[in-house]
Structures are given as C-alpha cells and as structure tokens.
Motif scaffolding. Structure first.
Motif, short mmCIF file in Angstrom:
data_model
loop_
_atom_site.label_atom_id
_atom_site.label_comp_id
_atom_site.label_asym_id
_atom_site.label_seq_id
_atom_site.Cartn_x
_atom_site.Cartn_y
_atom_site.Cartn_z
N GLY A 1 10.97 -1.78 -4.95
CA GLY A 1 11.58 -2.69 -3.99
C GLY A 1 10.60 -3.41 -3.09
O GLY A 1 10.93 -4.46 -2.50
N LEU A 2 9.38 -2.89 -3.02
CA LEU A 2 8.43 -3.50 -2.08
C LEU A 2 7.78 -4.77 -2.63
O LEU A 2 7.37 -5.63 -1.86
CB LEU A 2 7.37 -2.49 -1.66
N ASP B 1 10.15 -0.68 -11.53
CA ASP B 1 10.49 -1.55 -10.40
C ASP B 1 10.96 -2.89 -10.94
O ASP B 1 10.58 -3.29 -12.05
CB ASP B 1 9.27 -1.74 -9.50
N THR B 2 11.79 -3.57 -10.19
CA THR B 2 12.26 -4.90 -10.58
C THR B 2 12.09 -5.85 -9.41
O THR B 2 12.12 -5.44 -8.25
CB THR B 2 13.74 -4.87 -10.99
N PHE B 3 11.90 -7.13 -9.74
CA PHE B 3 11.86 -8.17 -8.72
C PHE B 3 12.26 -9.48 -9.38
O PHE B 3 12.26 -9.60 -10.62
CB PHE B 3 10.49 -8.27 -8.05
N ASN B 4 12.60 -10.45 -8.57
CA ASN B 4 13.05 -11.74 -9.06
C ASN B 4 11.82 -12.59 -9.41
O ASN B 4 11.17 -13.13 -8.52
CB ASN B 4 13.90 -12.43 -7.99
N CYS C 1 0.82 -1.22 0.00
CA CYS C 1 0.00 0.00 0.00
C CYS C 1 0.85 1.27 0.00
O CYS C 1 0.39 2.32 0.46
CB CYS C 1 -0.94 0.00 1.21
N VAL C 2 2.06 1.16 -0.52
CA VAL C 2 2.97 2.31 -0.53
C VAL C 2 3.23 2.79 -1.95
O VAL C 2 3.09 3.97 -2.26
CB VAL C 2 4.31 1.96 0.15
N VAL D 1 -1.08 -8.30 -3.09
CA VAL D 1 -2.04 -7.37 -3.69
C VAL D 1 -1.40 -5.99 -3.74
O VAL D 1 -0.98 -5.46 -2.72
CB VAL D 1 -3.35 -7.32 -2.89
N LEU D 2 -1.34 -5.41 -4.93
CA LEU D 2 -0.75 -4.09 -5.12
C LEU D 2 -1.84 -3.03 -5.12
O LEU D 2 -2.69 -3.00 -6.02
CB LEU D 2 0.03 -4.02 -6.43
N LEU D 3 -1.82 -2.16 -4.12
CA LEU D 3 -2.70 -1.00 -4.09
C LEU D 3 -1.93 0.31 -4.16
O LEU D 3 -2.50 1.35 -4.47
CB LEU D 3 -3.55 -1.00 -2.81
N GLY D 4 -0.63 0.28 -3.83
CA GLY D 4 0.18 1.50 -3.87
C GLY D 4 0.44 1.93 -5.30
O GLY D 4 0.70 1.11 -6.18
N LEU D 5 0.37 3.25 -5.55
CA LEU D 5 0.61 3.79 -6.88
C LEU D 5 2.10 4.06 -7.05
O LEU D 5 2.62 5.04 -6.55
CB LEU D 5 -0.18 5.08 -7.08
N CYS D 6 2.78 3.19 -7.76
CA CYS D 6 4.21 3.35 -8.01
C CYS D 6 4.39 3.86 -9.44
O CYS D 6 4.05 3.16 -10.40
CB CYS D 6 4.94 2.01 -7.83
#
Length: 335
Positions: free
Chosen positions: A236-237, A261-264, A231-232, A252-257
């Motif tokens: 990285g999150l 962003d990258t993730f594995n 929710c940020v 669940v993604l609610l934060g507006l980024c």
C-alpha cells in the motif's frame, strides 16, 4: 565462544557455546565489539525465503577487533579495529574491483555478528579511524544502505523530500537528504515514538496521520514531494507514494516488502514518475558513511537507543518483533 543461535523458523534464539572460529587461508577473526539488530534479522527468523534456519548465527551490522589472521592475509594486524562490510564476494572480479560487490557472481550476505567472534575476509574490512568507536563502526552499514538510496534518487539542493518510515533506514535517509541539500524533509510514520529522533537526524517536520496521510504530508510540505523514499516495506505504500510525489518526481524503494503489493500503474505512468529500487551499497558508499562519522557527524549516534548483553539477545529479539519505542538496538557480546 558464546553465540545467539537460531533454533529454526518461528523459534526464539538460544545462547549456545560453540568452538572458537579458526581462520582458514585468506580469512581473519574479529572479536565482535558491537553488532546492531536489523529489521531484516527479525524477518529472517520468520520467513523461509531468506534461507535461514537451525544453527545459523545472525548479525550483519558489526565492528570489532582483529584477533587472528589466516595465511596470506595482508594489510591487517591483530589489534586493528574494523567495521565489517557484510557483503561477501570474490574480491577479484570486475564488479568487486569497481566496489560494486553486491553484483559479484559469488555474492552472499555476511552474518555471524550475534557472537563473541566472527570469521570474515580482509576485503570486507575497513579500519576504524581513531575518532570512531565500535558502536559507530556498527552503524556504518545502515548508514551506507540509506546513502545508496539517496545517491540513486538523483537528489538536488532545494529538493523537497518525504521519508515514509521512521526506522533506522528512514532516519538515516533523512540525515543524508539534508546533507545533500534538501530544504524540506518530512518523515512520516504511524506512531510518534521517533519524533524527537527524526529531528535530531535532520527532519524538518514529522507527520503522523493514519486517516489522511497524503493530505497531512502535502500540508506539511506545502505541496507534493520531489522524491518519496519508501523505507517500511508494507503493501500500500507505493500507491500512497504515487499520490505524494509530483509529476516527473521519483519514488525510491528501500523497505523490504516480502508480500505481494498492488498500485495503479496508470496513476504512476500519467505523472511520469521514476520508480527506483535500492539494495545494499557500494564499498565507496560504505567508506563515505564511515568518513562522515570520522569528520564529526554526531547525528547518526541518535539511532542507538539500547545496548544489550549477549545473554539478553533472545528476549530482546522477541520483543523487537512487535513495534516498540526502540530504534537501533546494539549487542555488546563482551559486556
């Protein structure tokens, strides 16, 4: 009327006197009683991707009194108190009739709440019950945003949950998660400002640990989470959430980024994690959020930390661009 008006990107808002709005056919005018300042409003004045600029009036979390009706408006009368659903749509298509107004082909966001009056349409209004005040009516929107995310998560009684971010949306997610039967709801943040408020909203624990956020949440939860709500909206999150959720759990993604962003992806794939994105809400969820307030849920009122006059909006808005102890700041245009 007076309004806090955008002067362009990266510029402070300015109080201006503008003509009072006149409703066209099918429109109504609301005298704004309360309007919340949303984190996305702050982004709108800095990021050109939102399409906002000189002359725009922000504010999409508002409630007020109907004071004028255009031709053809039915079901409302002057004096009615309403909460405004800030999702503009045609009101006639299959998506609108199903309450899925965010998927209407004409969808756009309703702004204009940083003013004494705002134009809207009857299909965007929900009458306030007598038990619900104007400040309550203005927090329905963030409550509905959070409810939509919790509904999409597939949460079940007994689930263990981590909420990343102790802003209004994260705290509202904690509220709904507990009402849905989650036995543990860990709210995790990088500062202690909202600790007490998180517990008021239903959190079972509050975790701050910048050095080892995954270890800290795992210890507090007694294991990995069934669901992690991000929710940020910070890079990285997602990667952090992958390490915080169990195999076959959900993020669940609610934060507006608005940054890359990258993730594995292998780490996510190997755990068969469901990645769910959540935007806006349905009309039914908006009405459910209002119904919870009508039925006596007092916890969401803890979100409101300050109420300011319209004259104070420009200075307050600039202050909120930096992290503060505030949670939800309300504007009272007539006070």
């Amino acid at each position: 009327m007076r309004a806090a008006v955008m002067q362009g990107l990266h510029q402070p808002l300015k109080i201006e006197t503008l003509p009072d709005p006149t409703p066209a056919d099918g429109q109504l005018v609301v005298k704004v009683g309360r309007c919340g300042i949303c984190g996305s409003d702050l982004h709108m004045t800095e990021d050109p991707g939102y399409g906002k600029g000189m002359g725009d009036i922000l504010g999409h979390e508002f409630a007020g009194e109907v004071v004028a009706l255009g031709k053809g408006v039915e079901g409302y009368a002057t004096g009615d108190l309403v909460s405004v659903i800030p999702l503009k749509s045609c009101g006639q298509c299959a998506a609108c009739k199903a309450g899925e107004v965010a998927w209407c082909e004409t969808f756009s966001l309703q702004d204009g709440g940083y003013a004494e009056f705002a134009l809207t349409r009857p299909n965007q209004c929900v009458k306030l019950p007598k038990t619900v005040g104007l400040a309550d009516g203005a927090i329905v929107e963030p409550l509905a945003v959070a409810l939509h995310g919790v509904s999409l998560s597939g949460i079940k009684p007994g689930d263990k949950v981590i909420v990343l971010g102790a802003g209004p949306i994260g705290l509202a997610v904690a509220f709904w998660a507990r009402r849905a039967g989650a036995t543990k709801v860990i709210v995790q943040d990088i500062a202690q400002h909202q600790r007490d408020r998180a517990f008021e909203m239903g959190a079972t624990d509050f975790v701050v640990d910048r050095e080892d956020p995954v270890g800290a949440s795992t210890r507090a939860l007694g294991g990995l989470a069934d669901i992690v709500f991000e929710c940020v909206g910070m890079p990285g999150l997602i990667a952090q959430a992958v390490n915080q959720v169990r195999g076959r759990g959900s993020i669940v993604l609610l934060g507006l980024c608005n940054k890359p962003d990258t993730f594995n992806s292998f780490a996510m794939l190997s755990k068969e994690i469901r990645l769910i994105t959540s935007a806006f809400f349905t009309r039914g969820e908006y009405e459910s959020a209002l119904d919870a307030l009508d039925r006596g849920a007092a916890e969401p009122r803890a979100l409101i930390t300050q109420t300011v006059s319209l004259a104070d909006v420009p200075a307050t808005f600039e202050t909120l661009k930096n992290r503060t102890h505030q949670c939800k700041v309300m504007i009272a245009p007539w006070e």
